[in-house]
Write an enzyme that holds these catalytic residues in place. Structure first.
Site, PDB file in Angstrom:
ATOM      1  N   ASP A 175       0.819  -1.081   0.021  1.00  0.00           N
ATOM      2  CA  ASP A 175       0.005   0.024  -0.127  1.00  0.00           C
ATOM      3  C   ASP A 175       0.687   1.238  -0.016  1.00  0.00           C
ATOM      4  O   ASP A 175       1.234   1.833   0.952  1.00  0.00           O
ATOM      5  CB  ASP A 175      -1.015   0.001   1.120  1.00  0.00           C
ATOM      6  N   LYS A 179      -6.918   3.597  -3.033  1.00  0.00           N
ATOM      7  CA  LYS A 179      -7.333   3.446  -1.719  1.00  0.00           C
ATOM      8  C   LYS A 179      -7.685   4.796  -1.034  1.00  0.00           C
ATOM      9  O   LYS A 179      -6.724   5.798  -1.446  1.00  0.00           O
ATOM     10  CB  LYS A 179      -6.194   2.850  -0.992  1.00  0.00           C
ATOM     11  N   LYS A 231     -10.289   0.497  -2.401  1.00  0.00           N
ATOM     12  CA  LYS A 231     -10.322  -0.090  -1.141  1.00  0.00           C
ATOM     13  C   LYS A 231     -10.745   1.135  -0.149  1.00  0.00           C
ATOM     14  O   LYS A 231     -10.024   2.434  -0.498  1.00  0.00           O
ATOM     15  CB  LYS A 231      -8.811  -0.395  -0.703  1.00  0.00           C
TER      16      LYS A 231
END
Length: 247
Positions: A99, A173, A207
């Site tokens: 990430d 995300k 996400k």
């Protein structure tokens, strides 16, 4: 629906951030990994220095739990070489998901070429090692227009440079969960923000992270179309409890 397979159970605090000693914080990390294994969550999201520990515990438990970690966390301002070094180290240590914090400040300042390049190179590194890559855009630091533009930029870099089969492995995300907003304004996965991201990141998955605090919140995000949810209270959410968590 097995909601646990949407949940990235998350613990990303340093000892100082948690107000703990190093030994106490290490204990919390181990308990978080143990809980994620026991509960059958999709993934445990931890700091890079804890990836090796998690992998060992998962292998010992013969668990299918994935290990995720963060790159250039939480501000995303580092040079690309630092991001690359961190990514290669956690890959070597067994991370499954990377990430990356996108350099959203550079984006806001108009350095689009820098942002495009880090997305390209970071994604190349992850996909070359069969990892899932997520780009954290820190929505609370952006206007709605900037969320639209940055989500679309990530999508366009991926579509222009990778195969369609790769799209499902590159997420956009919402949040680190560590960005400080004025007056405690929601700093991550609000419904309006997630809708914007879904509309502009597709066909890349999204996400939702930052502010998903209940089973109902999580179900709403899944119904909107998110594929993963990052939360520091995965067990409580899976059990239908409301929580005050900020990530």
């Amino acid at each position: 629906m097995n909601i646990k397979q949407y949940l990235d159970s998350t613990y990303l605090k340093t000892a100082s951030q948690a107000g703990l000693s190093e030994a106490e914080n290490d204990f919390v990390v181990k308990k978080a990994i143990e809980e994620a294994i026991a509960e059958g969550f999709k993934l445990i999201m931890i700091r890079p220095e804890n990836v090796s520990l998690a992998k060992k515990m998962i292998l010992k438990a013969n668990s299918a739990l994935l290990v995720g970690t963060v790159i250039d966390f939480p501000e995303g301002k580092s040079e690309l070489e630092i991001k690359i070094k961190e990514a290669n180290e956690v890959i070597e240590n067994g991370a499954d998901d990377l990430d990356f914090v996108c350099n959203y400040e550079a984006f806001k300042n108009g350095d689009i070429a820098l942002v495009k390049n880090e997305i390209l190179i970071g994604t190349q590194i992850g996909l070359a090692h069969n990892k899932t890559v997520k780009w954290i855009i820190e929505t609370a630091a952006l206007t709605d227009k900037e969320i639209i533009q940055l989500s679309a930029l990530i999508k366009n870099v991926v579509i222009s440079n990778f195969k369609e089969d790769d799209y499902a492995s590159v997420f956009v995300k919402s949040s680190t969960g560590f960005f400080k907003t004025e007056n405690d304004v929601p700093n991550g996965a609000t419904v309006p923000v997630i809708i914007i991201m879904l509309e502009n990141a597709s066909p890349l998955p999204v996400k939702a992270a930052g502010g998903v605090r209940s089973y109902e919140d999580a179900i709403e995000m899944i119904r909107l179309g998110v594929k993963r949810i990052g939360t520091s209270a995965a067990k409580a959410i899976a059990n239908g409890e409301n929580t005050p968590n900020q990530y």
